[in-house]
Design an enzyme around this catalytic site. Structure first.
Site, short mmCIF file in Angstrom:
data_model
loop_
_atom_site.label_atom_id
_atom_site.label_comp_id
_atom_site.label_asym_id
_atom_site.label_seq_id
_atom_site.Cartn_x
_atom_site.Cartn_y
_atom_site.Cartn_z
N PRO A 1 34.08 36.80 38.80
CG PRO A 1 34.13 38.64 37.37
CD PRO A 1 34.64 38.14 38.70
CG HIS A 2 32.72 31.84 37.28
ND1 HIS A 2 32.59 32.46 38.50
CD2 HIS A 2 31.84 30.83 37.30
CE1 HIS A 2 31.68 31.85 39.22
NE2 HIS A 2 31.19 30.85 38.50
#
Length: 154
Positions: free
Chosen positions: A65-66
């Site tokens: 995730p980013h």
């Protein structure tokens, strides 16, 4: 670029049992707040907004995730090793137990992409993943992730 520049030792945690992706994002936000001073709710919201665009579970038990966040001056990372894999809507439909989240400045451009490529390359290494899954000590996990290796960006 090197993972030791992205990942503080205090940004690594081993979690027992998380019941949802939302709870995972809350833990990531809390760790980012403690390690980097990022507002936890801002981090959670940014991760959830990014996830709406498409799941960041890349397969083989790994999620990346980013999110981009106003006010950051550099790209930073948070790593979680889950003792019990979590359903993450991954591309291969397998549950996730290794999570490496990145938080980047809103205007980071290519630096964010270079960091994401570096993390992706590192997490695609089966030897590294085996070591990560075999250890529960955050200091050891940090050493595994940041040991010197080829860090040329893709």
């Amino acid at each position: 670029m090197n993972l030791s520049k992205l990942l503080e030792p205090g940004a690594i945690k081993v979690c027992g049992h998380l019941t949802s992706k939302k709870r995972l994002f809350q833990d990531l936000g809390e760790i980012a707040a403690a390690a980097y001073g990022i507002d936890a709710s801002t981090a959670v919201d940014a991760l959830q907004e990014r996830e709406i665009l498409g799941p960041t579970g890349v397969g083989h038990g790994i999620a990346l995730p980013h999110a981009r966040i106003d006010g950051l001056d550099r790209v930073v990372g948070v790593f979680l090793r889950l003792e019990r894999p979590l359903d993450f809507d991954s591309v291969d439909r397998q549950p996730v137990d290794l999570v490496f989240a990145l938080f980047a400045p809103k205007d980071s451009g290519v630096e964010h992409l270079k960091a994401l490529a570096l993390v992706s390359r590192t997490m695609r290494d089966p030897g590294i993943c085996t070591k990560l899954r075999a250890n529960a000590d955050p200091a050891t996990l940090h050493a595994i992730l940041t040991e010197s290796r080829d860090t040329r960006a893709a």
